[in-house]
Design a protein around this motif. Structure first.
Motif, PDB file in Angstrom:
ATOM      1  N   SER A   1      -2.662   0.731   8.831  1.00 51.02           N
ATOM      2  CA  SER A   1      -1.950  -0.261   9.656  1.00 51.02           C
ATOM      3  C   SER A   1      -2.775  -0.668  10.871  1.00 51.02           C
ATOM      4  CB  SER A   1      -0.581   0.262  10.083  1.00 51.02           C
ATOM      5  OG  SER A   1      -0.696   1.279  11.050  1.00 51.02           O
ATOM      6  N   GLU A   2      -3.615   0.230  11.374  1.00 44.79           N
ATOM      7  CA  GLU A   2      -4.495  -0.099  12.500  1.00 44.79           C
ATOM      8  C   GLU A   2      -5.631  -1.022  12.066  1.00 44.79           C
ATOM      9  OE1 GLU A   2      -3.812   4.229  14.699  1.00 44.79           O
ATOM     10  OE2 GLU A   2      -5.698   3.821  13.660  1.00 44.79           O
TER      11      GLU A   2
ATOM     12  N   SER B   1       2.525  -4.651   3.253  1.00 44.31           N
ATOM     13  CA  SER B   1       3.504  -3.650   3.694  1.00 44.31           C
ATOM     14  C   SER B   1       3.008  -2.294   3.212  1.00 44.31           C
ATOM     15  CB  SER B   1       4.898  -3.960   3.170  1.00 44.31           C
ATOM     16  OG  SER B   1       4.906  -4.015   1.772  1.00 44.31           O
ATOM     17  N   LEU B   2       3.297  -1.279   3.989  1.00 42.65           N
ATOM     18  CA  LEU B   2       2.844   0.077   3.685  1.00 42.65           C
ATOM     19  C   LEU B   2       4.051   0.977   3.483  1.00 42.65           C
ATOM     20  CD1 LEU B   2       0.014   0.246   6.368  1.00 42.65           C
ATOM     21  CD2 LEU B   2      -0.249  -0.219   3.923  1.00 42.65           C
ATOM     22  N   VAL B   3       3.975   1.805   2.447  1.00 42.08           N
ATOM     23  CA  VAL B   3       5.098   2.656   2.058  1.00 42.08           C
ATOM     24  C   VAL B   3       4.594   4.079   1.842  1.00 42.08           C
ATOM     25  CG1 VAL B   3       6.835   3.085   0.262  1.00 42.08           C
ATOM     26  CG2 VAL B   3       6.269   0.731   0.929  1.00 42.08           C
ATOM     27  N   ARG B   4       5.282   5.034   2.435  1.00 44.15           N
ATOM     28  CA  ARG B   4       4.914   6.435   2.205  1.00 44.15           C
ATOM     29  C   ARG B   4       5.697   6.936   0.997  1.00 44.15           C
ATOM     30  NH1 ARG B   4       4.879  11.439   6.496  1.00 44.15           N
ATOM     31  NH2 ARG B   4       3.743  12.846   5.117  1.00 44.15           N
ATOM     32  N   SER B   5       4.963   7.342  -0.036  1.00 46.68           N
ATOM     33  CA  SER B   5       5.603   7.794  -1.264  1.00 46.68           C
ATOM     34  C   SER B   5       4.597   8.554  -2.115  1.00 46.68           C
ATOM     35  CB  SER B   5       6.133   6.597  -2.058  1.00 46.68           C
ATOM     36  OG  SER B   5       6.676   7.004  -3.290  1.00 46.68           O
ATOM     37  N   ARG B   6       5.136   9.379  -2.977  1.00 41.49           N
ATOM     38  CA  ARG B   6       4.328  10.028  -4.004  1.00 41.49           C
ATOM     39  C   ARG B   6       4.115   9.019  -5.140  1.00 41.49           C
ATOM     40  NH1 ARG B   6       4.421  15.659  -4.498  1.00 41.49           N
ATOM     41  NH2 ARG B   6       4.405  15.323  -6.745  1.00 41.49           N
ATOM     42  N   VAL B   7       2.994   9.138  -5.829  1.00 42.73           N
ATOM     43  CA  VAL B   7       2.700   8.215  -6.930  1.00 42.73           C
ATOM     44  C   VAL B   7       3.553   8.508  -8.157  1.00 42.73           C
ATOM     45  CG1 VAL B   7       0.797   9.499  -7.980  1.00 42.73           C
ATOM     46  CG2 VAL B   7       0.770   7.014  -8.045  1.00 42.73           C
ATOM     47  N   ASP B   8       4.186   9.662  -8.199  1.00 46.29           N
ATOM     48  CA  ASP B   8       5.067   9.986  -9.331  1.00 46.29           C
ATOM     49  C   ASP B   8       6.547   9.829  -8.984  1.00 46.29           C
ATOM     50  OD1 ASP B   8       5.221  12.149  -7.631  1.00 46.29           O
ATOM     51  OD2 ASP B   8       4.831  13.656  -9.164  1.00 46.29           O
ATOM     52  N   GLN B   9       6.842   9.222  -7.824  1.00 41.78           N
ATOM     53  CA  GLN B   9       8.225   8.965  -7.409  1.00 41.78           C
ATOM     54  C   GLN B   9       8.287   7.621  -6.691  1.00 41.78           C
ATOM     55  OE1 GLN B   9       9.213  12.334  -4.942  1.00 41.78           O
ATOM     56  NE2 GLN B   9       9.324  13.725  -6.659  1.00 41.78           N
ATOM     57  N   LEU B  10       7.800   6.591  -7.326  1.00 42.58           N
ATOM     58  CA  LEU B  10       7.678   5.279  -6.682  1.00 42.58           C
ATOM     59  C   LEU B  10       9.043   4.642  -6.417  1.00 42.58           C
ATOM     60  CD1 LEU B  10       4.677   3.990  -8.787  1.00 42.58           C
ATOM     61  CD2 LEU B  10       4.624   4.774  -6.412  1.00 42.58           C
ATOM     62  N   PRO B  11       9.257   4.145  -5.205  1.00 35.85           N
ATOM     63  CA  PRO B  11      10.557   3.583  -4.821  1.00 35.85           C
ATOM     64  C   PRO B  11      10.680   2.085  -5.110  1.00 35.85           C
ATOM     65  CG  PRO B  11       9.163   3.703  -2.897  1.00 35.85           C
ATOM     66  CD  PRO B  11       8.363   4.259  -4.055  1.00 35.85           C
ATOM     67  N   PHE B  12      10.129   1.641  -6.216  1.00 41.71           N
ATOM     68  CA  PHE B  12      10.118   0.213  -6.537  1.00 41.71           C
ATOM     69  C   PHE B  12      10.926  -0.068  -7.789  1.00 41.71           C
ATOM     70  CE2 PHE B  12       5.850   1.189  -4.676  1.00 41.71           C
ATOM     71  CZ  PHE B  12       6.137   0.700  -3.411  1.00 41.71           C
ATOM     72  N   ARG B  13      11.377  -1.307  -7.887  1.00 42.62           N
ATOM     73  CA  ARG B  13      12.144  -1.701  -9.072  1.00 42.62           C
ATOM     74  C   ARG B  13      11.187  -1.929 -10.236  1.00 42.62           C
ATOM     75  NH1 ARG B  13      11.521  -6.307  -6.062  1.00 42.62           N
ATOM     76  NH2 ARG B  13      10.900  -8.157  -7.225  1.00 42.62           N
ATOM     77  N   GLU B  14      11.751  -1.984 -11.415  1.00 41.66           N
ATOM     78  CA  GLU B  14      10.952  -2.244 -12.610  1.00 41.66           C
ATOM     79  C   GLU B  14      10.288  -3.609 -12.522  1.00 41.66           C
ATOM     80  OE1 GLU B  14      12.486  -1.670 -16.548  1.00 41.66           O
ATOM     81  OE2 GLU B  14      13.637   0.066 -15.882  1.00 41.66           O
ATOM     82  N   ALA B  15       9.071  -3.679 -13.029  1.00 36.42           N
ATOM     83  CA  ALA B  15       8.322  -4.943 -13.139  1.00 36.42           C
ATOM     84  C   ALA B  15       8.219  -5.684 -11.805  1.00 36.42           C
ATOM     85  CB  ALA B  15       8.955  -5.826 -14.207  1.00 36.42           C
TER      86      ALA B  15
ATOM     87  N   GLY C   1       0.842  -1.184   0.000  1.00 34.83           N
ATOM     88  CA  GLY C   1       0.000   0.000   0.000  1.00 34.83           C
ATOM     89  C   GLY C   1       0.877   1.232   0.000  1.00 34.83           C
ATOM     90  N   VAL C   2       0.658   2.119  -0.939  1.00 40.27           N
ATOM     91  CA  VAL C   2       1.460   3.342  -1.074  1.00 40.27           C
ATOM     92  C   VAL C   2       0.543   4.539  -0.867  1.00 40.27           C
ATOM     93  CG1 VAL C   2       2.840   4.731  -2.658  1.00 40.27           C
ATOM     94  CG2 VAL C   2       2.969   2.241  -2.758  1.00 40.27           C
ATOM     95  N   ASP C   3       0.995   5.477  -0.062  1.00 38.72           N
ATOM     96  CA  ASP C   3       0.227   6.708   0.097  1.00 38.72           C
ATOM     97  C   ASP C   3       1.148   7.845   0.487  1.00 38.72           C
ATOM     98  OD1 ASP C   3      -2.963   7.169   0.157  1.00 38.72           O
ATOM     99  OD2 ASP C   3      -1.966   8.662   1.413  1.00 38.72           O
TER     100      ASP C   3
END
Length: 171
Positions: A95-96, A104-118, A83-85
């Motif tokens: 999380s509650e 897993s929950l990740v704080r991020s912008r949708v235009d700067q995603l911290p994930f690898r390709e595919a 989950g990204v927000d």
């Protein structure tokens, strides 16, 4: 009392950026029964989710908010959900509500995603992209993290909304 009410009514309206507004809204976002936009969006999206074979899929909910779609993804037998927000309080609320080792929950912008390709078989973005000034960067990033032959489900307000000059602002 009347002077205070008039002062409030007549004072200039201040818009908040989405992150700040969602931070304030997190505690009641999907608790109250008066958010018609959420009801309409879920009526369209949930049948689409159920029509997909997501068993054993690695999934991501981009703009997950309080995690309202994450629980549906878990019921469909996914291997994992990220989950990204943008909003920390929204992720805290998620999380509650959801305690599952597959999440897993990740704080991020949708235009700067911290994930690898595919990285994901399936991704969804619900009522998120209309907060972006342009779509090219977030769409490029979403496409980058979805596997070849993967699925990306996007729901948002109707284009007529924008054509009429309506704005998604928080006041």
């Amino acid at each position: 009392m009347i002077k205070r009410i008039l002062r409030r009514i007549l004072s200039p309206i201040r818009s908040l950026p989405p992150e700040q507004a969602y931070d304030l809204w997190a505690g009641t976002y999907d608790v109250r029964g008066d958010n018609a936009l959420l009801f309409a969006e879920e009526a369209a999206v949930l049948p689409l989710l159920e029509s997909l074979n997501l068993r054993n899929a690695d999934t991501c909910d981009f703009g997950c908010g309080t995690g309202r779609h994450i629980s549906h993804l878990l019921k469909l037998g996914v291997t994992s959900v990220v989950g990204v927000d943008l909003s920390g309080p929204m992720l805290k609320r998620a999380s509650e509500k959801i305690s599952d080792r597959r999440v897993s929950l990740v704080r991020s912008r949708v235009d700067q995603l911290p994930f690898r390709e595919a990285q994901f078989d399936f991704g969804m973005s619900s009522l998120t992209l209309s907060h972006c000034a342009t779509l090219s960067k977030p769409m490029s990033d979403l496409a980058r993290v979805i596997r070849k032959n993967g699925t990306l489900l996007i729901s948002d307000v109707h284009p007529e909304f924008e054509r009429r000059g309506w704005k998604r602002t928080f006041t």
